[in-house]
Write an enzyme that holds these catalytic residues in place. Structure first.
Site, PDB file in Angstrom:
ATOM      1  N   LYS A  34     -35.260  -5.595  22.731  1.00 37.83           N
ATOM      2  CA  LYS A  34     -35.626  -6.038  21.263  1.00 37.83           C
ATOM      3  C   LYS A  34     -35.955  -7.153  20.781  1.00 37.83           C
ATOM      4  CE  LYS A  34     -31.526  -6.272  18.492  1.00 37.83           C
ATOM      5  NZ  LYS A  34     -32.171  -6.835  16.847  1.00 37.83           N
ATOM      6  N   ASP A  61     -37.035  -3.693  16.133  1.00 40.26           N
ATOM      7  CA  ASP A  61     -36.030  -3.651  14.616  1.00 40.26           C
ATOM      8  C   ASP A  61     -36.197  -4.327  13.703  1.00 40.26           C
ATOM      9  OD1 ASP A  61     -33.370  -3.788  14.128  1.00 40.26           O
ATOM     10  OD2 ASP A  61     -32.544  -5.725  15.420  1.00 40.26           O
ATOM     11  N   LYS A  63     -36.041  -2.914  10.266  1.00 37.38           N
ATOM     12  CA  LYS A  63     -35.254  -2.633   9.693  1.00 37.38           C
ATOM     13  C   LYS A  63     -36.337  -1.917   8.128  1.00 37.38           C
ATOM     14  CE  LYS A  63     -31.157  -4.716  11.342  1.00 37.38           C
ATOM     15  NZ  LYS A  63     -31.273  -5.934  11.900  1.00 37.38           N
ATOM     16  N   HIS A  65     -37.029  -1.476   4.903  1.00 39.93           N
ATOM     17  CA  HIS A  65     -36.027  -0.758   3.738  1.00 39.93           C
ATOM     18  C   HIS A  65     -37.114  -1.036   2.337  1.00 39.93           C
ATOM     19  CE1 HIS A  65     -32.009  -0.537   1.182  1.00 39.93           C
ATOM     20  NE2 HIS A  65     -32.821   0.296   0.568  1.00 39.93           N
ATOM     21  N   ASP A  66     -38.528   0.030   1.816  1.00 40.82           N
ATOM     22  CA  ASP A  66     -38.845  -0.229   0.932  1.00 40.82           C
ATOM     23  C   ASP A  66     -39.479   0.833  -0.341  1.00 40.82           C
ATOM     24  OD1 ASP A  66     -41.201  -1.555  -0.800  1.00 40.82           O
ATOM     25  OD2 ASP A  66     -41.582  -3.201   0.419  1.00 40.82           O
ATOM     26  N   THR A 125     -22.780  -4.232  11.197  1.00 41.97           N
ATOM     27  CA  THR A 125     -21.747  -4.485  11.716  1.00 41.97           C
ATOM     28  C   THR A 125     -21.503  -5.575  11.520  1.00 41.97           C
ATOM     29  OG1 THR A 125     -23.787  -4.780  13.489  1.00 41.97           O
ATOM     30  CG2 THR A 125     -22.209  -2.716  14.069  1.00 41.97           C
ATOM     31  N   ARG A 187     -19.511  -6.433  22.430  1.00 41.35           N
ATOM     32  CA  ARG A 187     -18.872  -7.581  22.339  1.00 41.35           C
ATOM     33  C   ARG A 187     -17.776  -7.254  23.630  1.00 41.35           C
ATOM     34  NH1 ARG A 187     -22.057  -8.942  19.850  1.00 41.35           N
ATOM     35  NH2 ARG A 187     -22.065 -10.897  18.797  1.00 41.35           N
ATOM     36  N   ARG A 217     -26.434 -12.036  21.954  1.00 44.11           N
ATOM     37  CA  ARG A 217     -25.735 -13.609  21.918  1.00 44.11           C
ATOM     38  C   ARG A 217     -24.463 -13.087  23.392  1.00 44.11           C
ATOM     39  NH1 ARG A 217     -23.740 -14.310  15.525  1.00 44.11           N
ATOM     40  NH2 ARG A 217     -24.322 -12.386  16.259  1.00 44.11           N
TER      41      ARG A 217
HETATM   42  O1  C5P Z   1     -26.116 -10.939  18.989  1.00 43.00           O
HETATM   43  P1  C5P Z   1     -25.311  -9.942  18.592  1.00 43.00           P
HETATM   44  O2  C5P Z   1     -25.238  -8.748  19.700  1.00 43.00           O
HETATM   45  O3  C5P Z   1     -24.565  -9.642  17.343  1.00 43.00           O
HETATM   46  O4  C5P Z   1     -26.489  -9.647  18.413  1.00 43.00           O
HETATM   47  C1  C5P Z   1     -26.931  -7.814  17.816  1.00 43.00           C
HETATM   48  C2  C5P Z   1     -28.497  -7.985  17.237  1.00 43.00           C
HETATM   49  O5  C5P Z   1     -28.696  -6.405  17.003  1.00 43.00           O
HETATM   50  C3  C5P Z   1     -29.015  -8.547  16.707  1.00 43.00           C
HETATM   51  O6  C5P Z   1     -30.371  -8.233  17.104  1.00 43.00           O
HETATM   52  C4  C5P Z   1     -29.115  -7.471  14.550  1.00 43.00           C
HETATM   53  O7  C5P Z   1     -29.896  -7.850  14.107  1.00 43.00           O
HETATM   54  C5  C5P Z   1     -28.952  -6.875  15.325  1.00 43.00           C
HETATM   55  N1  C5P Z   1     -28.647  -5.302  14.882  1.00 43.00           N
HETATM   56  C6  C5P Z   1     -27.119  -5.576  14.595  1.00 43.00           C
HETATM   57  N2  C5P Z   1     -26.467  -4.494  13.536  1.00 43.00           N
HETATM   58  C7  C5P Z   1     -27.223  -3.806  13.002  1.00 43.00           C
HETATM   59  C8  C5P Z   1     -28.626  -3.677  13.123  1.00 43.00           C
HETATM   60  C9  C5P Z   1     -29.063  -4.536  14.369  1.00 43.00           C
HETATM   61  O8  C5P Z   1     -25.969  -6.618  14.995  1.00 43.00           O
HETATM   62  N3  C5P Z   1     -27.069  -2.848  12.214  1.00 43.00           N
END
Ligand code: C5P
Length: 239
Positions: A34, A61, A63, A65-66, A125, A187, A217
């Site tokens: 991604k 990714d 996103k 929005h426009d 999220t 997670r 992460r």
């Molecule tokens: O590190 P982590 O697993 O939290 O990263 C989540 C990834 O998913 C980030 O790159 C974030 O921008 C993306 N993301 C998100 N929530 C969304 C859409 C994309 O966390 N609704």
């Protein structure tokens, strides 16, 4: 779909060389990487080409929005980059999504290009139920809103949505099997939530019906990232 194809690794870095090093390092385990705002802002479209050259797929990714016209034109450019998936905010509206999906399909037919999966972001999220009501002013709950936006994206011709593991089941039940659900905020039991609020373990997200899981992460911030990705894949395989 294999566990390997379901897992998407977020290249949340700003140095293109570091991003490519991650792609090469995780090549045995990951099919789709991604590229988000941070990396795209510094590395530009060239990073997409470099990932493709290594035989890997890209989920772009950004996103969008426009207004409809702007998102349509940007989406045509993204389609020409050959990414396998890209996204826009469902809250950009029905017209924005419908016109974009039509324009992308037309472009693919006219220019003989592979059709990317078009995905709508529902509610991030990182937003908690409390924030959703208090700061954003909604009277109803997140799940109701996510279901509503998912139905809107479906009607507009999009292929699926990004949603937290907590809403996956509700979306699956109302929109059926073919609708793609991408779930970030993943997670495993052994990793901290960071800034994410509506998190879920890989096993739970998969059991609830997610098609793709986005991890960042939970892999890259670990002391032993290879071990982390192996543990997540094992968890998916045994679900
Ligand atoms: O590190 P982590 O697993 O939290 O990263 C989540 C990834 O998913 C980030 O790159 C974030 O921008 C993306 N993301 C998100 N929530 C969304 C859409 C994309 O966390 N609704």
């Amino acid at each position: 779909m294999s566990a390997k194809d379901r897992l998407i690794l977020a290249l949340d870095v700003n140095d293109p060389e570091e991003a490519i090093a991650i792609v090469e390092r995780f090549s045995d385990w990951i099919t789709t990487f991604k590229v988000g705002l941070e990396l795209f802002t510094t590395a530009g479209p060239d990073i997409v080409r470099r990932i493709h050259e290594r035989g890997k797929k890209v989920f772009l990714d950004l996103k969008f929005h426009d207004i409809p016209n702007t998102v349509v034109r940007a989406s045509i450019m993204v389609t020409r980059l050959g990414v396998s998936m890209f996204n826009m905010h469902a809250s950009g509206g029905f017209e924005m999504m419908r016109r974009t999906s039509e324009a992308v399909v037309e472009t693919c037919l006219r220019e003989n290009l592979p059709r990317p999966k078009m995905i709508a972001v529902t509610v991030l999220t990182s937003i908690s139920q409390e924030e959703f009501k208090k700061d954003m002013g909604y009277q109803h709950g997140i799940r109701t809103h996510v279901k509503h936006l998912s139905a809107l994206a479906h009607r507009a011709g999009l292929d699926g949505v990004v949603a937290s593991g907590h809403e996956v089941q509700a979306i699956r039940n109302s929109l059926g099997k073919g609708f793609v659900i991408v779930t970030p905020g993943i997670r495993p039991s052994w990793s901290p939530p960071d800034d994410q609020k509506r998190t879920m373990t890989p096993r739970e997200a998969l059991r609830n019906g997610a098609d793709y899981l986005v991890v960042g992460r939970a892999v890259l911030a670990q002391k032993e990232p290879e071990k982390a990705v192996e543990l997540i894949l094992l968890e998916l395989l045994s679900s």
